[in-house]
Write an enzyme that holds these catalytic residues in place. Structure first.
Site, PDB file in Angstrom:
ATOM      1  N   LYS A  59     -20.604  39.370 -45.968  1.00  0.00           N
ATOM      2  CA  LYS A  59     -19.707  38.766 -46.952  1.00  0.00           C
ATOM      3  C   LYS A  59     -18.298  39.288 -46.727  1.00  0.00           C
ATOM      4  O   LYS A  59     -18.060  40.495 -46.681  1.00  0.00           O
ATOM      5  CB  LYS A  59     -20.175  39.147 -48.364  1.00  0.00           C
ATOM      6  CG  LYS A  59     -19.486  38.341 -49.463  1.00  0.00           C
ATOM      7  CD  LYS A  59     -19.839  36.858 -49.393  1.00  0.00           C
ATOM      8  CE  LYS A  59     -20.722  36.411 -50.518  1.00  0.00           C
ATOM      9  NZ  LYS A  59     -21.282  35.071 -50.336  1.00  0.00           N
ATOM     10  N   PHE A 116      19.198  48.315 -25.648  1.00  0.00           N
ATOM     11  CA  PHE A 116      18.241  47.708 -24.713  1.00  0.00           C
ATOM     12  C   PHE A 116      18.988  47.274 -23.468  1.00  0.00           C
ATOM     13  O   PHE A 116      19.746  46.309 -23.487  1.00  0.00           O
ATOM     14  CB  PHE A 116      17.504  46.528 -25.354  1.00  0.00           C
ATOM     15  CG  PHE A 116      16.363  46.017 -24.506  1.00  0.00           C
ATOM     16  CD1 PHE A 116      15.340  46.871 -24.094  1.00  0.00           C
ATOM     17  CD2 PHE A 116      16.302  44.688 -24.107  1.00  0.00           C
ATOM     18  CE1 PHE A 116      14.289  46.411 -23.304  1.00  0.00           C
ATOM     19  CE2 PHE A 116      15.252  44.214 -23.317  1.00  0.00           C
ATOM     20  CZ  PHE A 116      14.248  45.086 -22.921  1.00  0.00           C
ATOM     21  N   HIS A 124      13.439  39.702 -34.288  1.00  0.00           N
ATOM     22  CA  HIS A 124      14.790  39.602 -33.757  1.00  0.00           C
ATOM     23  C   HIS A 124      15.818  39.295 -34.848  1.00  0.00           C
ATOM     24  O   HIS A 124      15.642  38.376 -35.642  1.00  0.00           O
ATOM     25  CB  HIS A 124      14.854  38.505 -32.690  1.00  0.00           C
ATOM     26  CG  HIS A 124      13.889  38.702 -31.561  1.00  0.00           C
ATOM     27  ND1 HIS A 124      13.834  39.853 -30.813  1.00  0.00           N
ATOM     28  CD2 HIS A 124      12.926  37.893 -31.055  1.00  0.00           C
ATOM     29  CE1 HIS A 124      12.882  39.746 -29.895  1.00  0.00           C
ATOM     30  NE2 HIS A 124      12.314  38.563 -30.030  1.00  0.00           N
ATOM     31  N   ARG A 179      22.056  47.344 -31.268  1.00  0.00           N
ATOM     32  CA  ARG A 179      21.431  46.163 -31.868  1.00  0.00           C
ATOM     33  C   ARG A 179      20.669  46.582 -33.112  1.00  0.00           C
ATOM     34  O   ARG A 179      20.409  47.754 -33.334  1.00  0.00           O
ATOM     35  CB  ARG A 179      20.489  45.478 -30.869  1.00  0.00           C
ATOM     36  CG  ARG A 179      19.320  46.340 -30.437  1.00  0.00           C
ATOM     37  CD  ARG A 179      18.274  45.545 -29.608  1.00  0.00           C
ATOM     38  NE  ARG A 179      17.148  46.405 -29.272  1.00  0.00           N
ATOM     39  CZ  ARG A 179      16.043  45.997 -28.653  1.00  0.00           C
ATOM     40  NH1 ARG A 179      15.912  44.730 -28.279  1.00  0.00           N
ATOM     41  NH2 ARG A 179      15.061  46.834 -28.400  1.00  0.00           N
ATOM     42  N   THR A 229     -25.663  37.281 -47.964  1.00  0.00           N
ATOM     43  CA  THR A 229     -24.303  37.793 -48.175  1.00  0.00           C
ATOM     44  C   THR A 229     -24.022  37.892 -49.675  1.00  0.00           C
ATOM     45  O   THR A 229     -23.222  38.725 -50.094  1.00  0.00           O
ATOM     46  CB  THR A 229     -23.262  36.893 -47.476  1.00  0.00           C
ATOM     47  OG1 THR A 229     -23.254  35.601 -48.073  1.00  0.00           O
ATOM     48  CG2 THR A 229     -23.561  36.774 -45.986  1.00  0.00           C
ATOM     49  N   ASP A 230     -24.684  37.078 -50.462  1.00  0.00           N
ATOM     50  CA  ASP A 230     -24.527  37.189 -51.917  1.00  0.00           C
ATOM     51  C   ASP A 230     -25.004  38.555 -52.419  1.00  0.00           C
ATOM     52  O   ASP A 230     -24.380  39.144 -53.312  1.00  0.00           O
ATOM     53  CB  ASP A 230     -25.323  36.064 -52.592  1.00  0.00           C
ATOM     54  CG  ASP A 230     -25.073  36.008 -54.084  1.00  0.00           C
ATOM     55  OD1 ASP A 230     -23.979  35.563 -54.481  1.00  0.00           O
ATOM     56  OD2 ASP A 230     -25.964  36.426 -54.850  1.00  0.00           O
ATOM     57  N   GLN A 281       9.203  49.787 -27.188  1.00  0.00           N
ATOM     58  CA  GLN A 281       8.077  50.542 -26.638  1.00  0.00           C
ATOM     59  C   GLN A 281       8.265  52.037 -26.888  1.00  0.00           C
ATOM     60  O   GLN A 281       7.333  52.743 -27.265  1.00  0.00           O
ATOM     61  CB  GLN A 281       7.934  50.299 -25.128  1.00  0.00           C
ATOM     62  CG  GLN A 281       7.276  48.987 -24.756  1.00  0.00           C
ATOM     63  CD  GLN A 281       8.247  47.851 -24.581  1.00  0.00           C
ATOM     64  OE1 GLN A 281       9.314  47.826 -25.213  1.00  0.00           O
ATOM     65  NE2 GLN A 281       7.897  46.890 -23.742  1.00  0.00           N
ATOM     66  N   ASN A 290       8.726  42.467 -32.557  1.00  0.00           N
ATOM     67  CA  ASN A 290      10.174  42.678 -32.540  1.00  0.00           C
ATOM     68  C   ASN A 290      10.792  41.542 -33.340  1.00  0.00           C
ATOM     69  O   ASN A 290      10.957  40.427 -32.842  1.00  0.00           O
ATOM     70  CB  ASN A 290      10.671  42.685 -31.092  1.00  0.00           C
ATOM     71  CG  ASN A 290      12.092  43.208 -30.977  1.00  0.00           C
ATOM     72  OD1 ASN A 290      12.811  43.255 -31.972  1.00  0.00           O
ATOM     73  ND2 ASN A 290      12.489  43.589 -29.774  1.00  0.00           N
TER      74      ASN A 290
END
Lengths: 293, 293, 293, 293
Positions: free
Chosen positions: A10, A160, A248, A177, A55-56, A220, A246
């Site tokens: 469930k 970067f 942006h 940035r 599942t009940d 990274q 990322n």
């Protein structure tokens, strides 16, 4: 034809547990998913359900266990459930229990007084998570904790450049940035322990501190720094996996309007986005086994 | 055929504005929607776009204005934009500018120090909103502020009984239930003013205080109390509209498992849900005009 | 303080109705929302619920009516419910019932045979909608039908030029662009009638035909053409309102890679987007009253 | 600390490719995700990006390749991209390229004529998917195709009884229930081939036929039958993995209202739901390698 790996259970049982200490209430707001595997071939091949606990019934168990045992920490609740399903039913060989927890704060009283004791407001944006496995035959347990939805941003301190270039590269290198991401992290505990709440707080704090404190040359590098910091500050954790989009934030070119843009106005883009995924392990991390399934 | 009411504009421009005070940065994270109306019949009937300022230009204006004027409070930014579009272009008679603001906290430094000054984490679960209208011919302005996503819960102090019953009524009256809702509120200011940030904080605090402080006989009563409290504490506001889903938390019947459930374990249901909507007005509230369009 | 406009009811009751004609089954898959208004001041002001029919009873009514009366067309089902709530309870003066319908196709048998008669697959991407109002004191009824999620695209036959320009305009005029939108439409019937299914099919076909058949100089022009076509082909409809986001497909600049791009490769953007909204009315359209609330 | 498995790339590049055969246009609407791995330790440990091809370049490559090579079948496009990233850059050892495809139909002309040739409407509810891996050192390729969002329902022909029971079991056995699920399926090809479009159609048809044609004693049995049927009808496929939520449709108890409910009125629940996951393999299926990562 061969029946391959299979499991069932469930998913998304939304259980809310209220505790009462006089007029002071507490709340645990969880979403529980159970997945069981074992001797289920007859159900698949012949529709013979003798080995299938509905599942009940699993859902009922979640609610009944919340009453009987409370929900102290989600890892503990998940372990209780996982052991129950495996140990009470020979046809179930392994259980995977995943829990999400949503956070609430107390609504404070006016003028800083204590509030009613029973009034809450949903808080924070992240979800605390855990995934627990219990394997009957080997008695082995694995515990992975984590979080999703932790969105962070550095408005400077991110560069970067020096990247590989090919015939399809048009990106300009940058020395400044915006770096933003929505952290999804999961960390593996070396063993069961009794400090999951403190461990969570420590790991979350380490993620934030490393994100903020890393002058970033790439996402990274930031990811790796965050993973290392968690392992350094949390001896009980032996591995962490991070998935960090990322998000942006593009500097808008305002030159056509006679305006400069010294890193002040950004367009927050939806798609596409970079997606950086990586793991960091302690050198003595034990074998993960089925922890990440 | 007659062309009826119409408007057009750029929706969901995601602008992020960074401010810098030395090493201390600030962030405003907004989603801006513009809708313009006026002499647009020729565009619809004949594809003559002479009166149509492209939605692309509107987007550019949002970014350029963010650079030129900053984004102090979202209501002020919306008013600047609305007046610009109407006053600079005769074919545009009215502008509606809606802004959503997402909240960020600073990431604190370790040991309680101040942090980097440029590191942020998304915070809170609610979104601050505003909708501003500016009508050129009448020079009239309306300002509506609000919030969405404020999820609150009382674990006791809520009853529901004495209700109307018909042949389809099976609900049992209750003297103690969980009351939870996700508040969507919008409040109309009597006039433009220069205290939108304080007004927002006051209104939000009033909503929380009234939700927590009201012993509830129905969600309608709680809604009305919340609306009244905002008007009482915020003289600058003359009307508030609230939309509050009753997020049902059903007490799970654990008797089949030999367990009682003294309001401790609940199932949080998704659908269906009650939906309670209502407005509260000051007795001397001026006419709303087009404020709610 | 004054209590302003208010309403309450059960939202999103997900009812699925199966019909059986021997082995041939049929399915109606609906989402029903009820909102009632009337003498509800005491509930708001004093927590006196004597006039409040619980939303739980409304949900029960939806299910019971589905059994008693079936769900032929959603408009008819909504009208039955609206009249019931108002006519059976003096404190309820007006009911608004909204229904969404999701479409299913039969799964065909292999080799083109008829299939099982009881096997279905969700089909199409659009949702059929209706909103019905019934006002007790005036006995007036309004019926609005519509659809959401009808996504269409013309890969040519769309231009955009001759538009207004200002200091923030950088958009280049174009004689050939992709035009894509996700149509949200709602149309008002002149009166109740007994042909809602045929009317829906006719209106949907008219929307598609006008979108495809209009050489577009602006999305506004296309919107108006679509509205006119529906009114022309559907005499039972007196007004239509359309909301059409301009789902931008930007021609990717491939020149940096030594490639041309003769309208072949596009980037499908999420946000921001243009949003065009407009209404078209028959010249003799009766007053809308509360139809659009 | 050890850097564990890691990868990075551009996710969710939304590329739309129009083809033109005179006035007859075609459309391919895709969402492409790239993930690369290899010699990326320096980027993580030292912020040295010399081995990192920017995700922006990957996005550009997707668009440029769409122009140069077209998008015939998504598997072929993914393979082209995967081989390019690995073969053109020594630091990249493995590429994973995932593509989603969204379906469009032509808008027919009125009276059944052919339409404009350039007008389309989004169709169907499912998404076609593929995930391709290419490993440079071993030159090995894996191709997995699939679909998501295929929602199916049998209104009869489904039973569930004879299941395991424990102290938390209250579910009544049933001989007739609604069975509904939203199929997520992924199937592994034995090897690259040139018939992906036909293979997809065959696999989809097999899934539908097996769902409709299986008198179900459990959803597990249905899942297994669906998997077997795909392998039987598609010799090019050696393994299939299925994830099928049991979308519960509960028979509403109408007895309190004096009504029976002979499987006619159902409540479609959202959460919790059963989740059944399983794989079926051909007996001679080759080793999967990294196909499922």
């Amino acid at each position: 034809m061969l029946l391959g790996p299979n499991r069932y259970g469930k998913a998304e049982t939304r259980v809310v547990r209220i505790t009462r200490d006089g007029d002071l209430h507490g709340i645990k707001d969880c979403n529980v998913g159970v997945a069981l595997s074992g001797d289920m071939a007859a159900a698949h091949l012949a529709g013979d359900n003798a080995a299938v606990l509905p599942t009940d019934s699993q859902k009922n168990t979640v609610f009944a266990f919340a009453r009987k045992y409370g929900i102290a920490e989600i890892e503990e609740f998940a372990l209780l459930l996982a052991r129950h399903f495996v140990d009470s039913r020979p046809s179930v060989h392994r259980a995977r229990v995943a829990v999400e927890e949503y956070f609430w704060d107390r609504i404070p009283g006016e003028d800083g007084t204590a509030g009613t004791g029973h009034s809450f407001v949903r808080s924070g944006r992240e979800t605390r998570t855990c995934v627990v496995h219990y394997d009957g035959p080997s008695r082995r347990v694995t515990v992975v904790s984590g979080l999703t939805g932790l969105t962070v941003l550095n408005s400077t301190g991110s560069e970067f450049h020096g990247f590989a270039e090919d015939e399809f590269t048009t990106l300009a290198p940058t020395r400044d940035r915006v770096l933003a991401t929505e952290v999804r992290a999961a960390w593996r505990h070396r063993a069961e322990h009794d400090g999951y709440a403190a461990s969570y707080a420590r790991a979350r704090r380490a993620l934030l501190a490393a994100f903020a404190g890393t002058h970033s040359l790439s996402l990274q590098q930031t990811l790796y720094a965050m993973g290392c910091r968690v392992l350094e500050e949390c001896g009980e954790i032996c591995e962490i996996r991070l998935s960090m989009p990322n998000k942006h934030h593009f500097t808008v070119d305002l030159a056509p309007f006679g305006l400069d843009n010294p890193q002040e106005v950004f367009f927050a883009a939806d798609r596409p986005y970079g997606l950086i995924e990586g793991a960091v392990l302690a050198e003595d991390a034990p074998d993960a086994g089925f922890a990440w399934e």
